[in-house]
Design an enzyme around this catalytic site. Structure first.
Site, PDB file in Angstrom:
ATOM      1  N   HIS A  19      12.302 -47.485  -4.707  1.00 47.61           N
ATOM      2  CA  HIS A  19      13.648 -48.046  -4.554  1.00 47.61           C
ATOM      3  C   HIS A  19      14.591 -46.962  -4.022  1.00 47.61           C
ATOM      4  CE1 HIS A  19      12.089 -51.254  -7.141  1.00 47.61           C
ATOM      5  NE2 HIS A  19      13.116 -51.975  -6.734  1.00 47.61           N
TER       6      HIS A  19
ATOM      7  N   SER B 128      16.859 -56.029  -6.768  1.00 45.42           N
ATOM      8  CA  SER B 128      17.050 -54.644  -7.192  1.00 45.42           C
ATOM      9  C   SER B 128      17.577 -53.735  -6.099  1.00 45.42           C
ATOM     10  CB  SER B 128      15.718 -54.088  -7.716  1.00 45.42           C
ATOM     11  OG  SER B 128      14.692 -54.229  -6.751  1.00 45.42           O
TER      12      SER B 128
END
Length: 261
Positions: A242, A37
């Site tokens: 993230h 990711s």
């Protein structure tokens, strides 16, 4: 003011000579982006692939947009482990590949679950879960990384391979007054440090370039005084912890451009 005809002709001739003397830069060769990711761009939004969360703002896409490689394969996928790279991504790497980037290893060590446990559990439980993940990273992850790195080199002997590291999540003793305790933040950063050591070490052993994620995001972690390049807890929840668009651009993409010229 009108330019005399003879002068205009002379300027045109000089311009033509300069154009011939400075040829246009050729587009780079094939580029393949592998990984999880952090490479697919989860957290940056505008997903061109909903299953893998490939973002239009992910650093591989930004690099491809700017450099216009002869071919571009965006194979990175959110949630990927080393086994997924070997089973479903590595086929994108071919003998004519000029550049490969890869971020992988965090999911193998279970750091997504660790972040969940640290948010829901006590300080001591968070520290225990991080120690477990760190032990896995030190003992089991190196062999898994070796398998991925060897497969890349076997399939593309002449490619430049850049292994992309993970940033620290938190700036310790920073500006946050709410959220996880400093003990939890410290334990999570210690896990980031272990990942950094293991991944950079295996990349070096294979002769690959290492993009230092901790350096790339320094001063922009959660709780830092600078612009935050990493999401804290956000919605959708999977985008938490993230890189956001600024992180993909100012952190990863800028560092990749500096490495590749």
């Amino acid at each position: 003011m009108r330019v005399p005809r003879f002068l205009a002709a002379a300027l045109l001739a000089v311009g033509s000579l300069i154009a011939l003397a400075v040829p246009a830069q050729a587009a780079p060769g094939k580029y393949v982006a592998l990984g999880d990711s952090y490479s697919s761009g989860l957290g940056a939004g505008s997903y061109t692939n909903s299953a893998c969360r490939r973002s239009a703002y992910a650093y591989p896409q930004l690099w491809a947009n700017a450099l216009r490689p002869s071919a571009f394969s965006f194979a990175a996928c959110s949630g990927a482990e080393t086994s997924n790279v070997l089973s479903s991504q590595i086929s994108a790497v071919t003998s004519d590949t000029a550049l490969v980037t890869v971020s992988i290893g965090g999911n193998d060590a279970g750091f997504a679950d660790v972040m969940t446990d640290c948010n829901l559990g006590s300080d001591s439980y968070c520290e225990s879960r991080n120690r477990e993940a760190q032990e896995f990273a030190r003992t089991t992850l190196p062999g898994r990384l070796d398998a991925v790195y060897k497969a890349i080199r076997d399939r593309a002997p002449s490619a430049r391979v850049i292994v992309v590291g993970y940033p620290r999540i938190y700036h310790l003793n920073g500006t946050c007054s709410l959220g996880l305790s400093e003990r939890k933040r410290t334990a999570i950063n210690q896990s980031s440090d272990v990942l950094h050591q293991v991944i950079s070490g295996r990349a070096s052993a294979h002769g690959f370039t290492f993009l230092n994620g901790q350096t790339a995001f320094a001063g922009h972690e959660i709780c830092a005084s600078g612009t935050r390049w990493i999401n804290s807890v956000v919605w959708p929840i999977e985008e938490s912890y993230h890189p956001n668009r600024a992180g993909q651009n100012g952190g990863y993409y800028a560092s990749l451009r500096a490495i590749t010229g």
